[in-house]
Design an enzyme around this catalytic site. Structure first.
Site, PDB file in Angstrom:
ATOM      1  N   ALA A  24     -25.303 -29.463 -37.074  1.00 14.05           N
ATOM      2  CA  ALA A  24     -26.510 -29.999 -37.701  1.00 14.05           C
ATOM      3  C   ALA A  24     -26.109 -30.806 -38.927  1.00 14.05           C
ATOM      4  O   ALA A  24     -24.924 -30.988 -39.213  1.00 14.05           O
ATOM      5  CB  ALA A  24     -27.455 -28.857 -38.067  1.00 14.05           C
ATOM      6  N   SER A  25     -27.096 -31.266 -39.666  1.00 16.03           N
ATOM      7  CA  SER A  25     -26.821 -32.134 -40.810  1.00 16.03           C
ATOM      8  C   SER A  25     -26.055 -31.425 -41.908  1.00 16.03           C
ATOM      9  O   SER A  25     -25.219 -32.022 -42.586  1.00 16.03           O
ATOM     10  CB  SER A  25     -28.141 -32.672 -41.366  1.00 16.03           C
ATOM     11  OG  SER A  25     -28.998 -31.593 -41.736  1.00 16.03           O
ATOM     12  N   LEU A  26     -26.306 -30.131 -42.104  1.00 14.22           N
ATOM     13  CA  LEU A  26     -25.718 -29.405 -43.220  1.00 14.22           C
ATOM     14  C   LEU A  26     -24.618 -28.428 -42.803  1.00 14.22           C
ATOM     15  O   LEU A  26     -23.844 -27.986 -43.644  1.00 14.22           O
ATOM     16  CB  LEU A  26     -26.800 -28.630 -43.981  1.00 14.22           C
ATOM     17  CG  LEU A  26     -28.006 -29.446 -44.476  1.00 14.22           C
ATOM     18  CD1 LEU A  26     -28.960 -28.548 -45.250  1.00 14.22           C
ATOM     19  CD2 LEU A  26     -27.556 -30.625 -45.328  1.00 14.22           C
ATOM     20  N   ALA A  27     -24.569 -28.075 -41.533  1.00 13.83           N
ATOM     21  CA  ALA A  27     -23.629 -27.038 -41.098  1.00 13.83           C
ATOM     22  C   ALA A  27     -23.376 -27.151 -39.606  1.00 13.83           C
ATOM     23  O   ALA A  27     -24.017 -27.951 -38.905  1.00 13.83           O
ATOM     24  CB  ALA A  27     -24.198 -25.656 -41.430  1.00 13.83           C
ATOM     25  N   GLN A  28     -22.442 -26.339 -39.130  1.00 15.94           N
ATOM     26  CA  GLN A  28     -22.197 -26.232 -37.700  1.00 15.94           C
ATOM     27  C   GLN A  28     -22.035 -24.754 -37.342  1.00 15.94           C
ATOM     28  O   GLN A  28     -21.770 -23.922 -38.209  1.00 15.94           O
ATOM     29  CB  GLN A  28     -20.969 -27.027 -37.286  1.00 15.94           C
ATOM     30  CG  GLN A  28     -19.672 -26.606 -37.940  1.00 15.94           C
ATOM     31  CD  GLN A  28     -18.572 -27.635 -37.716  1.00 15.94           C
ATOM     32  OE1 GLN A  28     -18.791 -28.835 -37.864  1.00 15.94           O
ATOM     33  NE2 GLN A  28     -17.366 -27.165 -37.365  1.00 15.94           N
ATOM     34  N   LYS A  40     -22.583 -19.633 -38.791  1.00 18.54           N
ATOM     35  CA  LYS A  40     -22.998 -20.935 -39.326  1.00 18.54           C
ATOM     36  C   LYS A  40     -22.161 -21.242 -40.562  1.00 18.54           C
ATOM     37  O   LYS A  40     -22.171 -20.476 -41.526  1.00 18.54           O
ATOM     38  CB  LYS A  40     -24.488 -20.894 -39.671  1.00 18.54           C
ATOM     39  CG  LYS A  40     -25.069 -22.209 -40.154  1.00 18.54           C
ATOM     40  CD  LYS A  40     -26.574 -22.074 -40.341  1.00 18.54           C
ATOM     41  CE  LYS A  40     -27.212 -23.348 -40.841  1.00 18.54           C
ATOM     42  NZ  LYS A  40     -28.692 -23.208 -41.002  1.00 18.54           N
ATOM     43  N   ASP A  57     -39.470 -26.547 -40.448  1.00 17.48           N
ATOM     44  CA  ASP A  57     -38.551 -27.403 -39.700  1.00 17.48           C
ATOM     45  C   ASP A  57     -38.507 -26.965 -38.233  1.00 17.48           C
ATOM     46  O   ASP A  57     -37.432 -26.711 -37.678  1.00 17.48           O
ATOM     47  CB  ASP A  57     -37.151 -27.329 -40.323  1.00 17.48           C
ATOM     48  CG  ASP A  57     -36.283 -28.519 -39.950  1.00 17.48           C
ATOM     49  OD1 ASP A  57     -36.829 -29.521 -39.456  1.00 17.48           O
ATOM     50  OD2 ASP A  57     -35.056 -28.452 -40.148  1.00 17.48           O
TER      51      ASP A  57
END
Length: 530
Positions: free
Chosen positions: A160-164, A179, A316
């Site tokens: 994702a935009s902030l983490a994987q 995460k 979200d």
């Protein structure tokens, strides 16, 4: 003008860099990161200037609203959306988050921007190398992932935009999802927010009707919370507790993954691994023996309860953050069909509605479902839309023109998802773009996030059932009216007032009964249609 903009850009960049260095736990590393500020700022400035000049010269000399003007504007929207998309991918981090936010603002922003971002932002997120992941573990936990876990897959299963997210197995044999925040993101976010602010303010300076500074305000407020995974874990547990305490009738149908607190920090979150289908995977859901319409209704019930009763809302809810599996240990089956359980993921972005806002918002939706013009106007004004824009606010919330909003028929708010509906709302969005911008400027941030949440849910419903189901508005009508009447009972304790409230509830139940009869009439036709 551009000299002033350049001076402001340099001052803003220098200030953002100084702040990042001063507040960082590792000033030396942050100083190294800040070396990237000039090229990022240059990319932002070039993108903003290019977009501004593109609009200015593409529409130069054309008669507003003429076919040539509309065609040129559409082309400029597409070019600018692609430029913004490329900027988001090149800068990453907070910029990806901004692009995802834009992707959910259907009919609030030009459709060209929404569609361009929606097609890419959820699928092409950055991926950190395994060495970077190991670095985050070393700093946060003091050990490497292959030591912390019995098994740790170095290839992420999602990004994702902030983490994987990586799959792993604990030393006691439990499969978990880990995460991991992208490296350096905590420091660069300060710079990114400042530079995004520059882009949006520059565009607003050139085009006063393009006022989306509220987007930056929202990102500035929400980003620190989303970057703190312990806050996300607390939100996850609070969400589940709210359903058990305040919505026990559907609590078993809602689930959030268990958090392993001993293996979690502010930048690493270890959770129970969930094997389920993405909420918009219609084929996968059907293969589980679950009807997509039941999934749509469950999603609508869950968020109606959160918004109108809990006042603590997951903001979200895009497709990647909701999963579906059969309800565990479910003995109730109808012709082999199973009941769904909704698994909510990514609890970083929540918004809390104060009592007055929650009840006013519930009252507005109650009025919208009842086509109550006076109620729509009253509660739109209370929520900040103003007397002159209450009809537009109703249209943005429902995606229906005012004539349909005040139509007294039961199905007046139902969206079929057909091309006529889509084209009609695009036309209204383009026609009232300046007024929509003014409306968004007026509304408090919490209501803006409710609009974003509505758009996310609308996209999910469209993927599942091709639009909004008639049941969805019966669900909204019931949840919103229950919240309103509960608040009235708490305020009015005298017998006469309570009797009047009882009469209002009785009339409301009659209206809901009428909706159920209408739904019963619609059911055979919808079953035959698929």
């Amino acid at each position: 003008m551009w000299r002033r903009a350049a001076t402001a850009a340099l001052a803003l960049g220098a200030g953002a860099g100084a702040h990042a260095i001063a507040t960082s736990e590792d000033p030396a590393r942050t100083l190294k990161i800040c070396r990237h500020l000039p090229p990022r700022l240059l990319r932002d400035s070039v993108a903003a200037a290019t977009i501004a000049f593109d609009y200015q010269y593409s529409l130069w000399g054309l008669q507003p609203d003429s076919p040539a003007w509309l065609s040129a504007k559409h082309d400029a929207h597409l070019r600018s959306a692609n430029r913004l998309q490329e900027l988001c991918f090149r800068n990453g981090g907070i910029y990806i988050k901004l692009g995802q936010h834009i992707a959910q603002l259907e009919y609030v922003l030009p459709q060209e921007y929404v569609q361009t971002m929606r097609e890419s932002m959820l699928k092409r997120c950055p991926v950190s190398s395994y060495e970077e992941v190991r670095g985050v573990f070393k700093k946060e936990i003091g050990e490497l992932p292959e030591t912390v876990f019995a098994e740790f897959d170095p290839v992420p299963i999602a990004s994702a935009s902030l983490a994987q997210v990586h799959a792993a197995t604990t030393h006691d044999g439990k499969k978990v999802a880990v995460k991991v925040q992208h490296d350096h993101l905590l420091d660069t976010s300060v710079i990114d927010i400042a530079t995004v602010d520059l882009v949006v303010n520059a565009l607003n300076y050139i085009f006063p009707t393009f006022d989306y500074r509220w987007l930056v305000d929202e990102i500035r407020e929400s980003a620190p919370k989303e970057l703190d995974f312990l806050c996300e874990a607390q939100n996850s547990e609070r969400c589940l507790v709210n359903f058990r305490k305040l919505s026990p009738h559907i609590a078993n149908s809602i689930y959030t993954p268990k958090v392993y607190w001993n293996l979690s920090t502010s930048r690493i979150l270890t959770m129970e691994y969930i094997d389920a289908k993405e909420v918009t995977d219609v084929k996968g859901i059907k293969d589980l023996g679950i009807r997509p319409v039941d999934v749509s209704n469950l999603v609508n019930k869950a968020f109606a309860e959160m918004i109108f009763k809990h006042g603590f809302v997951h903001c979200d809810p895009h497709a990647a953050n909701m999963m579906i599996r059969p309800l565990p240990q479910d003995s109730k089956k109808w012709f082999g069909l199973k009941r769904p359980q909704l698994v909510l993921l990514d609890h970083g972005l929540y918004k809390e509605l104060d009592h007055a806002t929650r009840i006013n918002y519930a009252s507005l939706w109650k009025a919208l479902v009842r086509a109550d013009q006076n109620g729509i106007k009253e509660y739109s004004i209370k929520l900040g839309a103003g007397e002159d824009l209450h009809a537009l606010f109703a249209g943005v919330l429902t995606m229906r023109p005012w004539e349909r909003v005040i139509d007294p028929s039961f199905g007046h708010l139902v969206l079929d998802g057909n091309n006529t509906d889509h084209s009609e709302m695009q036309m209204y969005a383009n026609l009232y773009f300046p007024q929509i911008s003014e409306l968004l400027r007026r509304l408090p941030n919490v209501i803006l996030l409710m609009l974003k949440t509505n758009d996310c849910l609308r996209a999910v419903n469209h993927a599942l059932v091709g639009g909004s189901t008639p049941e969805s508005f019966e669900i909204i009508a019931r949840a919103s009216s229950e919240a309103v009447f509960e608040a009235k009972r708490m305020e009015k304790r005298f017998f006469l007032y309570r009797f009047i409230i009882w009469l209002e509830e009785l009339l409301n139940e009659l209206h809901l009964f009428g909706m159920k009869l209408w739904l019963h009439y619609q059911q055979p036709r919808r079953i035959l249609a698929g």
